[in-house]
Write an enzyme that holds these catalytic residues in place. Sequence first.
Site, short mmCIF file in Angstrom:
data_model
loop_
_atom_site.label_atom_id
_atom_site.label_comp_id
_atom_site.label_asym_id
_atom_site.label_seq_id
_atom_site.Cartn_x
_atom_site.Cartn_y
_atom_site.Cartn_z
CG HIS A 93 -1.27 -5.24 -4.70
ND1 HIS A 93 -2.41 -5.32 -5.47
CD2 HIS A 93 -0.46 -4.35 -5.33
CE1 HIS A 93 -2.28 -4.52 -6.51
NE2 HIS A 93 -1.11 -3.92 -6.45
NE ARG A 150 3.65 -4.31 -9.96
CZ ARG A 150 2.97 -3.31 -9.40
NH1 ARG A 150 2.85 -2.15 -10.05
NH2 ARG A 150 2.40 -3.45 -8.22
CG HIS A 202 -1.44 5.40 -6.36
ND1 HIS A 202 -1.13 4.12 -6.75
CD2 HIS A 202 -1.78 6.07 -7.51
CE1 HIS A 202 -1.27 4.01 -8.06
NE2 HIS A 202 -1.65 5.17 -8.55
CB SER A 212 -2.00 7.34 -11.18
OG SER A 212 -1.65 5.98 -11.31
CG ASP A 238 5.54 0.26 -4.00
OD1 ASP A 238 5.99 0.91 -4.96
OD2 ASP A 238 4.32 0.07 -3.81
#
Length: 472
Positions: free
Chosen positions: A353, A362, A307, A277, A411
């Site tokens: 990742h 995160r 993504h 992105s 995620d």
Amino acid sequence: MLRHFTQTRSIHSTRTLFNLKAAIADAIPKRREELLRIKKNFSDVKVGDITVGSVLTGMRGNQSMYWESTTLDPNEGIRFHGRTIADCQKMLPGAPEDNGDGEFLPESMLWLLMTGEIPTEEQSRQLTQELAERGAKLPSHTEKLLTSLPRDMHPMTQLAIALASMNKESIFAKKYEEGSIGKKDYWEYIYEDVLNLIAVLPRITGKIYSSLVNDGEPLGHFNVEKDWSYNIASLLGMTVRDSVNVHSLTKERSNDFVNLIRLYCGIHVDHEGGNVSAHTTHLVGSALSDPYLSYSSGIMGLAGPLHGLAAQEVVRFLVEMENDVDSVENVKQVEDYLWKVLNSNRVIPGYGHAVLRKPDPRFDAMLNFTEARPQEFKSNAKVQLMKNLSKIAPRVLQKHGKTKNPYPNVDSASGILFHHYGIDQLLFITVIFGCSRAMGPLSQLVWDRILGIPIERPKSLDLSSIKKLCKI
């Protein structure tokens, strides 16, 4: 036309201590001088060795892109102008009404991304107010367009269409077409478009969600006195004060959801420039496409399963696993389930990742959000399963031996927390991601124009050339 455009000549006469645009203008001379000196004296310095393997595997790891605001270290995780997520949580201002107990505001992070400096409380409040004023009204043609789209159209498609349609409002595109601006002034018009784009994201997001769950009828109100994340939550119907439908949330749960939006959007703003992105926004912007066109293309990349859609896959995975085990606390059953997944050549979503080789900071931030609210989450088996998996899955993946990073990424936690509060339209979760990710690539777009970064044009190789290099 969207408002708040100020030309260069008037910036210096109206400059205030708290204005973001003035702070950027102050930083420009030094940044331009540094870049010019490096280009003049050090252009021949080698940056690693690009290999055939890199050419054939998505340019992975090629150090060939300028990106200022964030760096991603495989072992230390993401840094925002050198500051960790924990640093940002301590240093960046939050909402005044939270009295220091809430999450930092994404607006504060936007200031940091743009300037490299931690904003003061007053600077953060000024930017919050400015974004609220800019976002008070969505262009009528964009609103009509969103209303006309099929209710079952993918939410990310709706977001991309809405952003592309706002190209009609682009100040930069109009001025460029008139031929009335020089290259050194591009950034000001880009800046105005960028802030206008970020400002209307709550309204676009609320419009898309209301189409999905409420036949297009508004779920909340935009409050010009509130911050950007609050208005996202309100327009999703998740605030007590300004929502039509509060999903039976108490005031405390409503405040928690607003802080979840602040946290999620604050830590997802950027992740270096090489992700799809960010890179797509940069690439399209390098052709001098305006920010609306540039970021709509970035949104299309974010919609890809590899993504931005990972969080929804985790929610589905947790739902399926919970139905398959007797108890989420049964370690043996959870391990057996994971082995069944791996032995069927599937992956465990939310783990691994492309860059990181340590646990994702995160993820730690999202996990800490649940740990600070034990009563809220103790009865949600899926959230408890997410927490248990973060201990069990790395052991299984290490034993499996085919995953370079066996640790949870963000995620693995984010989607299930939104699901907990009632956001059960899984495809929609990535729209919230899209709100956040706008801040990083679009901040970089402003600096790309300030520094005159040229159109991106890498050299490609055909198979014959590769065979010659390999002496085949």
